[in-house]
Enzyme design. Structure first.
Site, PDB file in Angstrom:
ATOM      1  N   CYS A 141       0.801  -1.227   0.000  1.00  0.00           N
ATOM      2  CA  CYS A 141       0.000   0.000   0.000  1.00  0.00           C
ATOM      3  C   CYS A 141       0.832   1.275   0.000  1.00  0.00           C
ATOM      4  O   CYS A 141       0.353   2.319  -0.445  1.00  0.00           O
ATOM      5  CB  CYS A 141      -0.947   0.008   1.198  1.00  0.00           C
ATOM      6  SG  CYS A 141      -2.319  -1.140   0.989  1.00  0.00           S
TER       7      CYS A 141
ATOM      8  N   PRO B 176       8.286  -5.969  -4.930  1.00  0.00           N
ATOM      9  CA  PRO B 176       9.152  -4.925  -5.517  1.00  0.00           C
ATOM     10  C   PRO B 176      10.171  -4.275  -4.584  1.00  0.00           C
ATOM     11  O   PRO B 176      11.041  -3.551  -5.052  1.00  0.00           O
ATOM     12  CB  PRO B 176       8.149  -3.871  -6.016  1.00  0.00           C
ATOM     13  CG  PRO B 176       6.869  -4.129  -5.311  1.00  0.00           C
ATOM     14  CD  PRO B 176       6.873  -5.553  -4.867  1.00  0.00           C
ATOM     15  N   TYR B 177      10.080  -4.513  -3.280  1.00  0.00           N
ATOM     16  CA  TYR B 177      10.983  -3.830  -2.345  1.00  0.00           C
ATOM     17  C   TYR B 177      11.825  -4.838  -1.569  1.00  0.00           C
ATOM     18  O   TYR B 177      11.526  -6.023  -1.544  1.00  0.00           O
ATOM     19  CB  TYR B 177      10.173  -2.950  -1.376  1.00  0.00           C
ATOM     20  CG  TYR B 177       9.419  -1.848  -2.084  1.00  0.00           C
ATOM     21  CD1 TYR B 177      10.084  -0.695  -2.529  1.00  0.00           C
ATOM     22  CD2 TYR B 177       8.065  -1.971  -2.360  1.00  0.00           C
ATOM     23  CE1 TYR B 177       9.406   0.310  -3.217  1.00  0.00           C
ATOM     24  CE2 TYR B 177       7.374  -0.973  -3.053  1.00  0.00           C
ATOM     25  CZ  TYR B 177       8.056   0.159  -3.473  1.00  0.00           C
ATOM     26  OH  TYR B 177       7.390   1.141  -4.155  1.00  0.00           O
ATOM     27  N   GLY B 178      12.857  -4.341  -0.911  1.00  0.00           N
ATOM     28  CA  GLY B 178      13.685  -5.205  -0.063  1.00  0.00           C
ATOM     29  C   GLY B 178      12.874  -5.662   1.134  1.00  0.00           C
ATOM     30  O   GLY B 178      12.884  -6.829   1.518  1.00  0.00           O
ATOM     31  N   GLY B 179      12.153  -4.720   1.712  1.00  0.00           N
ATOM     32  CA  GLY B 179      11.291  -5.039   2.839  1.00  0.00           C
ATOM     33  C   GLY B 179      10.208  -3.996   2.936  1.00  0.00           C
ATOM     34  O   GLY B 179      10.300  -2.927   2.329  1.00  0.00           O
ATOM     35  N   MET B 180       9.147  -4.302   3.673  1.00  0.00           N
ATOM     36  CA  MET B 180       8.106  -3.319   3.959  1.00  0.00           C
ATOM     37  C   MET B 180       7.698  -3.510   5.404  1.00  0.00           C
ATOM     38  O   MET B 180       7.364  -4.619   5.827  1.00  0.00           O
ATOM     39  CB  MET B 180       6.907  -3.520   3.012  1.00  0.00           C
ATOM     40  CG  MET B 180       5.755  -2.556   3.272  1.00  0.00           C
ATOM     41  SD  MET B 180       6.255  -0.821   3.046  1.00  0.00           S
ATOM     42  CE  MET B 180       5.134  -0.020   4.205  1.00  0.00           C
ATOM     43  N   GLU B 181       7.720  -2.391   6.144  1.00  0.00           N
ATOM     44  CA  GLU B 181       7.603  -2.431   7.600  1.00  0.00           C
ATOM     45  C   GLU B 181       6.175  -2.582   8.107  1.00  0.00           C
ATOM     46  O   GLU B 181       5.748  -1.907   9.048  1.00  0.00           O
ATOM     47  CB  GLU B 181       8.233  -1.153   8.172  1.00  0.00           C
ATOM     48  CG  GLU B 181       7.510   0.144   7.815  1.00  0.00           C
ATOM     49  CD  GLU B 181       7.925   0.821   6.524  1.00  0.00           C
ATOM     50  OE1 GLU B 181       7.617   2.013   6.352  1.00  0.00           O
ATOM     51  OE2 GLU B 181       8.565   0.172   5.665  1.00  0.00           O
TER      52      GLU B 181
ATOM     53  N   HIS C 249      16.590  -2.558   9.457  1.00  0.00           N
ATOM     54  CA  HIS C 249      15.892  -1.378   8.951  1.00  0.00           C
ATOM     55  C   HIS C 249      14.388  -1.503   9.228  1.00  0.00           C
ATOM     56  O   HIS C 249      13.768  -0.578   9.770  1.00  0.00           O
ATOM     57  CB  HIS C 249      16.160  -1.230   7.448  1.00  0.00           C
ATOM     58  CG  HIS C 249      15.542  -0.007   6.844  1.00  0.00           C
ATOM     59  ND1 HIS C 249      16.198   1.206   6.785  1.00  0.00           N
ATOM     60  CD2 HIS C 249      14.320   0.206   6.299  1.00  0.00           C
ATOM     61  CE1 HIS C 249      15.400   2.104   6.226  1.00  0.00           C
ATOM     62  NE2 HIS C 249      14.252   1.519   5.907  1.00  0.00           N
ATOM     63  N   GLU C 250      13.806  -2.653   8.880  1.00  0.00           N
ATOM     64  CA  GLU C 250      12.351  -2.816   9.065  1.00  0.00           C
ATOM     65  C   GLU C 250      11.976  -2.829  10.549  1.00  0.00           C
ATOM     66  O   GLU C 250      10.947  -2.287  10.938  1.00  0.00           O
ATOM     67  CB  GLU C 250      11.846  -4.073   8.349  1.00  0.00           C
ATOM     68  CG  GLU C 250      12.173  -4.166   6.856  1.00  0.00           C
ATOM     69  CD  GLU C 250      11.867  -2.910   6.047  1.00  0.00           C
ATOM     70  OE1 GLU C 250      10.970  -2.146   6.440  1.00  0.00           O
ATOM     71  OE2 GLU C 250      12.532  -2.695   5.022  1.00  0.00           O
TER      72      GLU C 250
ATOM     73  N   HIS D  14      11.747   0.667  11.823  1.00  0.00           N
ATOM     74  CA  HIS D  14      10.506   1.349  11.438  1.00  0.00           C
ATOM     75  C   HIS D  14       9.396   1.184  12.482  1.00  0.00           C
ATOM     76  O   HIS D  14       8.446   1.961  12.487  1.00  0.00           O
ATOM     77  CB  HIS D  14      10.003   0.808  10.095  1.00  0.00           C
ATOM     78  CG  HIS D  14      10.476   1.580   8.909  1.00  0.00           C
ATOM     79  ND1 HIS D  14      10.308   2.951   8.780  1.00  0.00           N
ATOM     80  CD2 HIS D  14      11.081   1.169   7.764  1.00  0.00           C
ATOM     81  CE1 HIS D  14      10.802   3.338   7.609  1.00  0.00           C
ATOM     82  NE2 HIS D  14      11.278   2.287   6.978  1.00  0.00           N
TER      83      HIS D  14
ATOM     84  N   GLU E  25      12.360   7.756   6.821  1.00  0.00           N
ATOM     85  CA  GLU E  25      13.480   6.945   6.329  1.00  0.00           C
ATOM     86  C   GLU E  25      14.841   7.370   6.862  1.00  0.00           C
ATOM     87  O   GLU E  25      15.677   6.522   7.167  1.00  0.00           O
ATOM     88  CB  GLU E  25      13.471   6.915   4.801  1.00  0.00           C
ATOM     89  CG  GLU E  25      12.243   6.224   4.221  1.00  0.00           C
ATOM     90  CD  GLU E  25      12.065   4.775   4.675  1.00  0.00           C
ATOM     91  OE1 GLU E  25      12.993   4.200   5.277  1.00  0.00           O
ATOM     92  OE2 GLU E  25      10.986   4.215   4.424  1.00  0.00           O
TER      93      GLU E  25
ATOM     94  N   ASP F 118       5.436   7.343  -6.178  1.00  0.00           N
ATOM     95  CA  ASP F 118       6.215   6.202  -6.687  1.00  0.00           C
ATOM     96  C   ASP F 118       7.363   6.680  -7.577  1.00  0.00           C
ATOM     97  O   ASP F 118       8.448   6.102  -7.582  1.00  0.00           O
ATOM     98  CB  ASP F 118       5.332   5.249  -7.506  1.00  0.00           C
ATOM     99  CG  ASP F 118       4.464   4.362  -6.628  1.00  0.00           C
ATOM    100  OD1 ASP F 118       4.786   4.210  -5.438  1.00  0.00           O
ATOM    101  OD2 ASP F 118       3.462   3.828  -7.139  1.00  0.00           O
TER     102      ASP F 118
ATOM    103  N   TYR G  45      16.380   8.533   2.441  1.00  0.00           N
ATOM    104  CA  TYR G  45      17.127   7.621   3.302  1.00  0.00           C
ATOM    105  C   TYR G  45      18.516   8.187   3.620  1.00  0.00           C
ATOM    106  O   TYR G  45      18.882   8.345   4.782  1.00  0.00           O
ATOM    107  CB  TYR G  45      17.316   6.258   2.620  1.00  0.00           C
ATOM    108  CG  TYR G  45      16.059   5.496   2.303  1.00  0.00           C
ATOM    109  CD1 TYR G  45      15.721   4.359   3.032  1.00  0.00           C
ATOM    110  CD2 TYR G  45      15.214   5.874   1.262  1.00  0.00           C
ATOM    111  CE1 TYR G  45      14.579   3.620   2.738  1.00  0.00           C
ATOM    112  CE2 TYR G  45      14.068   5.153   0.963  1.00  0.00           C
ATOM    113  CZ  TYR G  45      13.761   4.022   1.706  1.00  0.00           C
ATOM    114  OH  TYR G  45      12.626   3.311   1.409  1.00  0.00           O
TER     115      TYR G  45
ATOM    116  N   ARG H 279      12.631  -7.332  -7.348  1.00  0.00           N
ATOM    117  CA  ARG H 279      12.972  -6.255  -6.430  1.00  0.00           C
ATOM    118  C   ARG H 279      13.472  -5.061  -7.254  1.00  0.00           C
ATOM    119  O   ARG H 279      14.449  -5.185  -7.998  1.00  0.00           O
ATOM    120  CB  ARG H 279      14.045  -6.741  -5.460  1.00  0.00           C
ATOM    121  CG  ARG H 279      14.371  -5.754  -4.353  1.00  0.00           C
ATOM    122  CD  ARG H 279      15.364  -6.384  -3.392  1.00  0.00           C
ATOM    123  NE  ARG H 279      15.828  -5.420  -2.407  1.00  0.00           N
ATOM    124  CZ  ARG H 279      16.835  -5.646  -1.567  1.00  0.00           C
ATOM    125  NH1 ARG H 279      17.462  -6.807  -1.596  1.00  0.00           N
ATOM    126  NH2 ARG H 279      17.204  -4.722  -0.710  1.00  0.00           N
TER     127      ARG H 279
END
Length: 611
Positions: free
Chosen positions: A133, A264-269, A293-294, A297, A316, A373, A381, A561
């Site tokens: 989201c 699509p991302y490394g991680g999402m928190e 990192h996550e 967050h 970030e 986006d 970051y 990714r």
């Protein structure tokens, strides 16, 4: 309350307190049939029209406190979607609550959702659904006030086929047979901590889990689950370290979900359930900084949230700062310094990509009519981290500055903030050092494009070995190539190998002879660490090693990714001989790609979408 340039919703006039979700996941039609009850509080008297964000939703009916209500959908904006105006059949006065019930259906092309066919999963037998989201895609899954300035709790009941499992960014609250359909199961979830809409997340698939700590499980398809349990075994240590730095972890559970490769991302928190890319499963735990990192967050981003996406650096920059403080606690100060050097390079790459005069490289960009986006980069970051590190140096070192960060988190917990809120508190907290703070070039740091006005002096101890080896390769003549040995890499960590290759990517392309020799002595082709492989393949393509082109395209398409996929496609596209092949490979894989990724690759490769 500051307006949000990315949202239509009436955030100054009312605020959502709670969402009650009923979601029916339909894998045949690729839609979610939903009913959401929003508990909305009026912020003004004679409140009678509520505006929500939607995108590509079919609205079936709307009721307010059980009475049918009139509604209308506005025209579709390119990335904001359509505003949903709901006329209440009564007026509210300030402080009153109303329950607004919207029955709706998502579109098969909803930007928040990716529907995977069985063959796109590891298990190949069952379909899979996941959501993403952030930043502004929740509105394509749920009609809501889709802005990070509004925070609410949520409860959800999700009906799925009985052979599948659902998980959400919330604490699990049991399951039961679906009373409407005996072949389906309803999973229930409760999120009691108020959070912004972009952190609502759902996954449905053939999921299994393993316990990895007293408050943590790892979830994935069974093919990945044991590997993931090994890879993320340090999770509790990291959580405890983060709590020592930032204060108690308030979300209860901290689970990790390893997604299929197209994520699509490394991680999402997502709260209670961090999403992670399978490209982290390198088998050497070197990529745990994504999890650090996550985890970070959970405080910066999820507990203290940017009020809109122009202030994304508050999420970030602070999260990178915390992530590197966790690294410092676990691996020492030199490791933190080394990571900071790598981050500065990533910032240089983003500034080069966008252009040094591009206002999107401002720490605080203007996002009026800008799709978040398309503004996404490492700037918030790494420019954010560099500012915080610069302030740390000016104000008395890591312990002193971490004291401020912890105090900032505790003061603004459960709320949404702007850069001014942060800066005013910085001046209050360091009131005895205002003279130092007044010397900072705030305009240069925040509202000026390009690289920051000050480059911090990082300790290069761990970077020196990478610099030395990369310089040997850059300066080597053909007759020097026999001096390189496998043992050159003996003392280097995975982190240092990544840095070694990054340094070479910052120089003119190496002669093809050098890259061939490098493969002969270091055998990077057989390296499974995605961060190393990604840089190695780009280096080879840049030196025009033709036999690596298919390997680069394979990596660009077998995972999704964006950090890897976009630069790999662009790198091969830059090799003129293969330009047409890149475009045809992209077109062949486009349907299997995440919609956000595909959309950005189309822009990168200037593909004619009409074909």
């Amino acid at each position: 309350m500051s307006a949000d340039p990315c949202s239509f919703s009436s955030i100054t006039r009312c605020v959502t307190k709670h969402l009650n979700l009923h979601l029916h996941v339909d894998f045949d039609k690729h839609v979610i049939k939903g009913k959401v009850e929003l508990t909305v509080e009026a912020l003004e008297d004679r409140f009678s029209v509520l505006t929500l964000d939607t995108r590509d939703l079919t609205i079936v009916s709307v009721a307010t406190n059980g009475q049918a209500a009139l509604f209308s959908l506005g025209p579709k904006h390119s990335f904001k979607g359509s505003q949903l105006d709901i006329t209440l059949p009564f007026d509210l006065s300030r402080g009153q609550h109303v329950i607004v019930e919207v029955t709706y259906e998502t579109s098969p092309s909803a930007a928040a959702l990716q529907w995977l066919s069985p063959e796109q999963t590891a298990g190949k037998k069952q379909p899979y659904l996941f959501s993403q989201c952030q930043a502004h895609h929740c509105r394509s899954m749920i009609p809501c006030q889709d802005t990070p300035s509004v925070k609410h709790s949520y409860y959800a009941q999700v009906s799925v086929p009985q052979e599948l499992v659902a998980v959400m960014s919330a604490v699990r609250d049991g399951q039961a047979a679906d009373p409407q359909d005996s072949s389906r199961v309803v999973y229930r979830f409760r999120q009691t901590v108020a959070m912004p809409s972009y952190l609502i997340a759902i996954v449905v698939g053939a999921l299994e889990s393993r316990e990895i700590g007293p408050r943590s499980r790892v979830w994935s398809e069974k093919e990945f689950v044991d590997k993931a349990a090994f890879e993320f075994s340090e999770t509790e240590t990291m959580l405890k370290t983060a709590e020592d730095l930032a204060g108690p972890y308030v979300w209860g559970q901290y689970d990790i979900l390893v997604l299929p490769p197209s994520f699509p991302y490394g991680g999402m928190e997502n709260p209670c359930l961090t999403f992670a890319t399978p490209t982290l499963l390198a088998g050497d735990k070197s990529l745990s900084n994504v999890i650090a990192h996550e985890i970070s967050h959970s405080w910066t981003g999820n507990l203290v949230t940017n009020k809109n996406w122009e202030h994304f650096w508050l999420n970030e920059g602070h999260t990178v700062y915390l992530e590197r403080m966790i690294g410092r606690c676990m691996h020492g100060e030199q490791f933190r310094q080394f990571k900071a050097i790598g981050g500065w390079k990533d910032l240089q790459d983003s500034v080069n990509t966008f252009g040094a005069n591009n206002p999107l490289t401002n720490l605080v960009p203007r996002l009026e009519e800008v799709d978040p986006d398309e503004a996404f980069s490492s700037v918030p970051y790494e420019k954010g981290f560099a500012l915080l590190y610069h302030l740390e140096e000016l104000l008395g070192g890591p312990e002193v500055f971490m004291g401020f960060v912890k105090s900032y988190i505790q003061l603004f917990a459960y709320s949404s903030v702007t850069t001014d809120d942060w800066k005013n508190y910085l001046f209050t907290y360091f009131k005895d050092k205002v003279d130092v703070l007044n010397k900072v070039d705030w305009n240069g740091w925040m509202f000026t494009p390009g690289m920051p006005p000050v480059k911090p002096q990082y300790d290069t101890t761990l970077a020196d070995a990478c610099i030395n080896l990369s310089q040997r390769w850059i300066q080597a003549k053909e007759q020097d190539l026999s001096n390189f040995k496998e043992s050159d890499l003996k003392t280097l960590s995975s982190h240092q190998l990544i840095e070694f290759l990054s340094l070479l990517l910052h120089e003119d392309p190496l002669p093809l002879t050098h890259v061939l020799k490098m493969q002969q002595v270091y055998d990077f082709h057989s390296c499974l660490n995605a961060e190393i492989r990604f840089r190695w393949l780009r280096l080879c393509v840049r030196s025009r090693w033709e036999e690596v082109v298919p390997m680069a395209l394979k990596m660009a398409t077998e995972q999704g990714r964006m950090k890897f996929t976009r630069p790999l496609f662009k790198e091969v596209y830059g090799f003129e001989k293969y330009r047409e092949e890149v475009v045809s490979v992209f077109k062949a894989h486009r349907t299997a790609m995440h919609p956000v990724t595909a959309g950005l690759v189309i822009k990168d490769l200037k593909v004619d979408v009409s074909l």
